[in-house]
Design an enzyme around this catalytic site. Structure first.
Site, mmCIF file in Angstrom:
data_model
loop_
_atom_site.group_PDB
_atom_site.id
_atom_site.type_symbol
_atom_site.label_atom_id
_atom_site.label_comp_id
_atom_site.label_asym_id
_atom_site.label_seq_id
_atom_site.Cartn_x
_atom_site.Cartn_y
_atom_site.Cartn_z
ATOM 1 N N HIS A 90 4.002 -9.088 -4.597
ATOM 2 C CA HIS A 90 5.304 -8.991 -5.230
ATOM 3 C C HIS A 90 6.543 -9.783 -4.913
ATOM 4 O O HIS A 90 6.544 -9.922 -3.562
ATOM 5 C CB HIS A 90 5.629 -7.278 -5.071
ATOM 6 C CG HIS A 90 5.931 -6.751 -3.804
ATOM 7 N ND1 HIS A 90 7.106 -6.940 -3.290
ATOM 8 C CD2 HIS A 90 4.999 -5.998 -2.793
ATOM 9 C CE1 HIS A 90 7.095 -6.285 -1.965
ATOM 10 N NE2 HIS A 90 5.606 -5.686 -2.002
ATOM 11 N N GLU A 104 -0.178 -0.965 -1.838
ATOM 12 C CA GLU A 104 -0.006 -1.190 -0.510
ATOM 13 C C GLU A 104 -0.674 -0.160 0.326
ATOM 14 O O GLU A 104 -1.052 1.048 0.146
ATOM 15 C CB GLU A 104 1.501 -1.429 -0.145
ATOM 16 C CG GLU A 104 1.869 -1.694 1.207
ATOM 17 C CD GLU A 104 1.255 -3.048 1.613
ATOM 18 O OE1 GLU A 104 -0.087 -3.193 1.804
ATOM 19 O OE2 GLU A 104 1.927 -3.852 1.916
#
Length: 210
Positions: A10, A83
């Protein structure tokens, strides 16, 4: 023809800039991150992706959506691409972590957080699961996170756990390319899209960010 997977980290967030552990915290892209996502989308569109899948966290989904809008593909969401969970460390800087948990900091094991083997297993399994849906010449773009991508790739290509640290981190909106060969998945490119620069992520105390 071989199936390929692009693992895209990202774009930048405010917590990246502040060097805070993000983990499962749902932090949006900042202005720079939005621009990074647009730039990455313009480059990756040339590869003609056939499927896009994202972590359910906003920073990854918005990064994936920039590409989806450009190539006319919807973005599927998979929580397994999140994550690494940071437990009690989420939202804290590295200085705060090292001061409060010196022993755990040295091992980079957050109290209440995920262990690296669990992250590697869930991310690699997700990549395999979605890649199986590709046509033989298809291209899957996975939008995820620094530690998640690194650990998932290490597991997917069969690196022994003791060698996982040899695989470096990814800069914001950089990507790695996997290709399916006769004997399994191969890493064709890693941390592409930027010139070499310090990388900070929720990955280890040595790296300088997710």
């Amino acid at each position: 023809m071989s199936r390929r997977v692009v693992c895209l980290r990202h774009g930048q967030t405010l917590w990246n800039v502040e060097h805070r552990f993000q983990g499962h915290s749902d932090i949006p892209l900042d202005e720079t991150g939005v621009a990074q996502a647009a730039r990455a989308a313009s480059l990756l569109a040339a590869l003609r992706p056939t499927m896009i899948v994202s972590s359910d966290l906003q920073r990854a989904f918005d990064t994936a959506s920039a590409l989806g809008r450009l190539v006319g593909l919807s973005v599927s969401v998979d929580k397994d691409l999140r994550e690494r969970g940071g437990g009690e460390w989420e939202g804290l800087t590295r200085e705060e972590i090292s001061a409060g948990w010196p022993r755990e900091f040295a091992d980079w094991e957050a109290p209440g957080g995920e262990v690296v083997t669990d992250v590697a297993e869930r991310v690699s399994s997700s990549i395999r699961r979605w890649a199986e849906r590709l046509e033989p010449d298809g291209l899957l773009v996975i939008a995820s996170h620094g530690a998640a991508i690194r650990l998932g790739i290490a597991k997917l290509i069969g690196l022994p756990e003791e060698l996982w640290p040899a695989l470096g981190g990814l800069g914001n909106c950089s990507w790695s390319v996997l290709e399916e060969g006769r004997k399994g998945w191969r890493l064709m490119e890693h941390n592409a899209g930027t010139l070499p620069e310090p990388v900070q992520s929720d990955d280890s105390p040595e790296v300088t960010q997710d």
